[in-house]
Design an enzyme around this catalytic site. Structure first.
Site, PDB file in Angstrom:
ATOM      1  N   GLU A  40      81.473  54.023  49.766  1.00 55.53           N
ATOM      2  CA  GLU A  40      82.222  55.424  50.693  1.00 55.53           C
ATOM      3  C   GLU A  40      82.363  54.483  51.759  1.00 55.53           C
ATOM      4  O   GLU A  40      83.252  54.739  52.733  1.00 55.53           O
ATOM      5  CB  GLU A  40      80.125  55.831  51.698  1.00 55.53           C
ATOM      6  CG  GLU A  40      79.843  56.563  51.273  1.00 55.53           C
ATOM      7  CD  GLU A  40      78.669  56.179  49.848  1.00 55.53           C
ATOM      8  OE1 GLU A  40      78.402  54.556  50.285  1.00 55.53           O
ATOM      9  OE2 GLU A  40      78.004  56.373  49.291  1.00 55.53           O
TER      10      GLU A  40
ATOM     11  N   GLU B  77      78.360  60.146  39.954  1.00 56.84           N
ATOM     12  CA  GLU B  77      76.535  60.249  40.665  1.00 56.84           C
ATOM     13  C   GLU B  77      76.735  62.097  40.791  1.00 56.84           C
ATOM     14  O   GLU B  77      75.803  62.900  41.004  1.00 56.84           O
ATOM     15  CB  GLU B  77      76.529  59.914  41.643  1.00 56.84           C
ATOM     16  CG  GLU B  77      78.071  60.192  43.198  1.00 56.84           C
ATOM     17  CD  GLU B  77      77.734  59.555  44.225  1.00 56.84           C
ATOM     18  OE1 GLU B  77      75.909  58.656  44.272  1.00 56.84           O
ATOM     19  OE2 GLU B  77      77.562  58.928  44.990  1.00 56.84           O
TER      20      GLU B  77
ATOM     21  N   ASN C  31      79.438  66.979  52.122  1.00 61.04           N
ATOM     22  CA  ASN C  31      78.805  65.925  52.048  1.00 61.04           C
ATOM     23  C   ASN C  31      78.213  65.172  53.915  1.00 61.04           C
ATOM     24  O   ASN C  31      78.208  65.565  54.407  1.00 61.04           O
ATOM     25  CB  ASN C  31      80.660  64.988  51.932  1.00 61.04           C
ATOM     26  CG  ASN C  31      80.504  63.700  51.592  1.00 61.04           C
ATOM     27  OD1 ASN C  31      80.065  62.955  52.109  1.00 61.04           O
ATOM     28  ND2 ASN C  31      80.754  63.204  50.258  1.00 61.04           N
TER      29      ASN C  31
END
Lengths: 700, 700
Positions: free
Chosen positions: B482, B506, B191
């Site tokens: 986020e 996504e 990530n």
């Protein structure tokens, strides 16, 4: 404005072998730059005497190969520059910026990265910086450490304060470089936020004197978006190395090419006075960034401040609130403790006093809610910069002040909580515009929030400048206390009208400053810009102000007057309370008369730690003012008045220490005398121990 | 609104010896609280079955004696509360908030400090928090660690993601608690910013199932001005302990009494559907903070986004700029790379599409300058949130959209540089007001600035809420990606219209989500508030969208429709591109029809990791919509339609997987059928592997 800019370009190949040499315009200073075994180095002489022995340069990066070795010279560029510019405010009307520049273009073949070393050599010193042109292999990088060395040629005498990421408020120690280590512990006293890093770490600007009579000063210029530099001494070899302020995770600076570091400066002369008259730091800064500067005006002010600092009064309003939460608070339900001088009646008294004696502004600290538990709590939402205490009528007081031709001065203490300040900044400046304030004293007392950041790191340096440029949008002048030491940014951003960033007069009421303090500050702290030193204390025995105080102001009264001249600042406070001034109105007259902006300045005598005598000519006038400050030994001068207009008569009003005055036992003994003088006269003057004198000279 | 609030007060002395017991209103849940050898502890049962074994509670402080032991009970207060309230938007029109409350007042005699434990017990679980009343000996304190334990009564099955201070975007793993350690490495993929802390650390909301048929969920509610809680498992004893997100210097939270922690929540039932219909998290939050909420409206939108996410287009405008400095940039001198879909022509196409099909808004990402080097550079001034790219005419496009009854949706990517965002926030919201935007999708991709802070620490949690409350002043709705996982704050601040805070659609285009993903999210991530999951992808084979892509969407097309019902959110995107929708307009009809706000919701079938079937009644209408999502095994239902109005006829339009459909090989095989139904009917439905179905039911 006259400007000359001449460029010489040499081909790289021809020059790779030899050291590059560049001289000052007068030829006295020589700087040599070379790459030895891949390592960049430089050295510097003045009149043939060594100033800097060969010293290496380079940067260590985070997660990347360092920029310290493996270099070759890819090109050389030399240019000359000569321009005379006019500061918005300053010590002189015109400032000449005249230097020869050498850019050594370095290439690191193993990484194909480029780094330029740019040297500007002036008659009074030089500056260098690292420059990173746009290039494929170096765009974003993080500085782990900067390794700029300054190798001294001996065990010089230095006037130093302890290196610290969070405070500059130390008394100066005069010692040999070799003595720093053993004197370090004694050089540190308590502060609201402090973080030392090395037993031989010191701050800039660092003033030194060599045994062969050179005065050398190390500092930096144009500290923008980088962390502040300290100096760490290798006291075996007498080599200083740059020591940057880390951020919360230990990194020193985040860079994006094209970019450059601040300038690292070396001022040098064989005459101490040249250290004080130098404009090298200002010249290394960029020209003014603002088109309109008409709203920027020097300020002489009084304020509701010394009552709290020295007098035991409070910024707070009540003792009822052990835990203040600003948004859920009703002060009207609390019991006032009655020791809150930022109240309507008292502020009006100060306004009246300011109006009567011609001061521009009245600072009021403690006007806004939150002071009941503002300090040391790592409190995020500590102030709102908006809400006055119930006894401070912001509209009435501003209206009253304006009706008398006076302004109030705003106060924004942040308690180090800078996110909170930035969140409220626009509204805080709006409030100032609404009520007619045009200057703010801001403060950064205590540990920083965001936690882990330091007062002098890149994060905060970015913030301080943000506060200044945002203020400019509101035509507001900023006087930031506890912010990073200035590096000449007031040239570019002249609404940065003042800074504290050193041990100010407030310490006289806490634990005292050394009598020599004001003979050192102009050589060190003031190199980067003016200081809000808050002189003008007439009552030295703090017990008379506050029975609980043990403080004593280590200065004579006459010297307090002289500081308005010796401590150059376009922002000058008369810090004592009206009641005290009313007892000494004859001496107070000098503070009323003295200018705060100048067309000319002449440093007549100077020796760091000993004495400073300076004469200044008031802006747009023919009046001159002279000030002398002396250490505990006092100082005797024979002052030539040859700076006065030839053939013109002046009335000199001389504010001198009485023959039996001294800072310890008899500080208030002064003698005021008047005489007619011309440029041919010489004045025999004597400053008492810890004393000084002040002279006003007006054409008849 | 009906509200009952009954208080019982007991004298402390009489009760100090015995454990305190409190039950849920229906009597099924019992919570016991005690102080054993000075240590506070609690336990919990449901229908006689153990939910939480005796578990200790307490806080460790920085530079202060801990609040973990040495306590005695100083008082006990029990109260009851019953109120029905109406959310601004939600799954149901009314929400009942009915609990019994126990406050155990603790005193630590050695320090004379007070700490209360407050328990609220509902029929579907309970919440507890630490409360710190105003008191002489505890005002400001810093939490070093919170030691709230949750002792499990067995090796439960859990649906978990790795504990991480910076990302929540992991696929869920289903395993026994004892297997977490060995599965941890495999549960973590890359990530943009990630910081794990323990091989047995997991995130909340954590859904578990016991061998004796209980569903247990651990989470938190009302996370305000505190750091986000993870859970660290002692996998010998099956005891979870709270693990807070640290700040840059390792501290967990800065507290000022009177104050309290967020609620720690334990939901429990023997029916998985109760986990989904529970309003416990919302109920533990404060009522709406805004007087006027008329400007807050659910939103169905399309956007210029999937073209970049899945289609290989770019947020940026040019390849000419290796180093973007926003204030010294002239994009008009750069060469456009031609892969920038946030351009006038393309955006107009989306506006036309939105208008034609009845969507409220069009999101446009990549509209503003700075995207050339926005990520991973620890870049402070990364965006200005003000300046459009040359090919995005902000005025024209907003005018054009408004002329067609559509709004544009703003996009603010911060790149984690939150100081920069806060500095520009007011002007950014002003810009939105100027052009008629009323919703912003914000993003926090990458490591945080201030450096050393984490996405889920107190600093950022404070920021996210600041962004929401500042937006409210501009009547702007916020959909933050986020950001920290939601904890029901949308009750108090209903302009927090959505969050990402989990692995969204996504990832289907990056590396895929597990087919079971959407059967877990409503049990976990959605407990705290709606997710902007961005469903509606009709082209599963990403190669057809972007030849360079290897992605595959692990879902049938029919399930993509169902997600608009199963993934509750007042903000729903139809994420695929118009060209794809135009190929499947019959299926697309469901997305056009489906509501985004509801009067009622009935969870018909549910099992975490297996399937979810829910029916919802559109806000202010008589239309119902049913959705089913299933894991790789598919799911067969016999749906009773008894939620429909009795005696009323409805037309059911059924969007089902074709018999041979499956998420891997045949995802676009669907069958649309219509039939007339009443509340007495039952529908036999079948979801393919990784499939689902959607049904619209409109009264005839």
């Amino acid at each position: 404005m006259n400007r000359y800019y001449i460029t010489f370009l040499f081909s790289a190949a021809a020059l790779c072998a030899a050291a590059e040499e560049i001289k000052s315009p007068d030829g006295k200073i020589t700087v040599n730059v070379d790459v030895k075994d891949g390592v960049p180095e430089y050295s510097m002489t003045f009149d043939g005497k060594t100033v800097i022995k060969p010293s290496s340069l380079g940067l260590e990066l985070v997660n990347d190969k360092d920029l310290m070795s493996g270099f070759e010279i890819a090109g050389i560029k030399t240019t000359s520059f000569d321009e005379t510019w006019q500061p918005v405010w300053g010590e002189t009307k015109d400032i000449r910026n005249n230097y020869n520049q050498l850019v050594v273009e370095l290439r690191q073949p193993s990484t194909e990265r480029l780094m330029n070393l740019c040297f500007r050599v002036y008659d009074d010193g030089m500056g260098f910086r690292y420059e990173f042109p746009q290039q494929p292999n170096l765009t974003y990088f993080v500085v782990k450490d900067e390794h700029s060395q300054f190798a001294m040629d001996g065990d010089h005498t230095a006037w130093w304060i302890a290196g610290d990421y969070d405070t500059q408020e130390y008394d100066y120690t005069e010692s040999r470089l070799s003595e720093i280590r053993k004197l370090m512990d004694g050089a540190i006293d308590g502060n609201a936020s402090q973080t030392q890093f090395s037993p031989t770490g010191v701050q800039t600007s660092l003033q030194m004197k060599t045994d062969n009579g050179l005065y050398i000063n190390l500092h930096e210029a144009a500290l923008v978006d980088y962390s502040c530099m300290h100096l760490n001494l290798d006291d075996k070899n007498m080599v200083f190395e740059s020591w940057l302020t880390p951020d919360a995770i230990g990194n020193k600076a985040y860079m994006q090419a094209p970019t450059h570091t601040p300038w690292r400066t070396v001022m040098v002369s064989d005459d101490a006075r040249d250290m004080l008259s130098s404009n090298l730091i200002l010249n290394l800064n960029e020209p003014c960034a603002y088109e309109d500067t008409s709203w920027i005006k020097p300020v002489k002010y009084v304020g509701v401040w010394w009552e709290m600092i020295g007098g035991g009064k409070e910024w707070s309003y009540t003792y009822d609130l052990p835990s203040v939460k600003l948004d859920s608070l009703d002060y009207s339900k609390t019991k006032p403790h009655g020791r809150h001088p930022a109240n309507n009646e008292n502020v009006k008294k100060y306004i009246d006093f300011a109006a009567e004696h011609g001061f521009d502004q009245v600072l009021v600290e403690g006007w806004n809610i939150g002071w009941e538990d503002w300090f040391g709590k790592s409190k995020d939402y500590v102030f709102d910069f908006q809400t006055p205490y119930p006894d401070f009528d912001i509209k009435m007081l501003n209206d009253y002040a304006h009706s008398k031709g006076v302004r109030l001065m705003m106060h924004h203490e942040t308690s180090g909580s800078v996110r909170n300040y930035e969140r409220h900044m626009e509204k805080a400046y709006d409030l100032m515009n609404k009520y007619g304030y045009n200057a703010v004293k801001s403060g950064y007392v205590g540990n920083m929030i965001p936690r882990g950041e330091h007062h002098y790191g890149q994060w905060l340096n970015n913030h301080y400048l943000y506060a200044v440029t945002e203020a400019a949008k509101h035509k507001i002048m900023v006087n930031a206390h506890e912010a990073v030491r200035p590096t000449g940014l007031c040239r570019t951003y002249p609404n940065l009208i003042g800074n504290e960033s050193a041990r100010g007069t407030e310490y006289e009421s806490f634990s005292g400053n050394k009598p020599s303090h004001t003979t050192v500050l102009p050589f060190t702290r003031l190199q980067g810009g003016p200081m809000d030193y808050t002189p003008g204390i007439f009552e030295m025995d703090m017990k008379k102000v506050n029975p609980n105080s043990k403080g004593h102001v280590n200065s004579t009264l006459a010297r307090q007057l002289a500081l308005y001249v010796t401590m150059y600042s376009p922002l000058q406070m008369a810090a004592d309370v009206p009641e005290v001034y009313n007892r000494f109105l004859d001496a107070f007259q000098f503070i009323k008369d003295v200018a705060v902006d100048w067309d000319d300045s002449r440093y007549l005598e100077a020796e760091p730690g000993r004495y400073i005598v300076v004469a200044r000519k008031a802006k747009g006038k023919d009046d001159w003012f002279v000030g002398c400050t002396a250490n505990e030994d006092g100082h005797t001068s024979t002052l030539s008045l040859d700076f006065l207009d030839k053939g013109r008569k002046y009335e000199a009003v001389i504010y001198a220490d009485a023959p039996d005055a001294n800072y310890k036992d008899n500080p208030q003994a002064y003698v005021i005398s008047k005489k007619k003088v011309t440029s041919k006269d010489k004045l025999k003057m004597k400053a008492a121990p810890g004393g000084g004198y002040a002279i006003s000279l007006k054409p008849l």
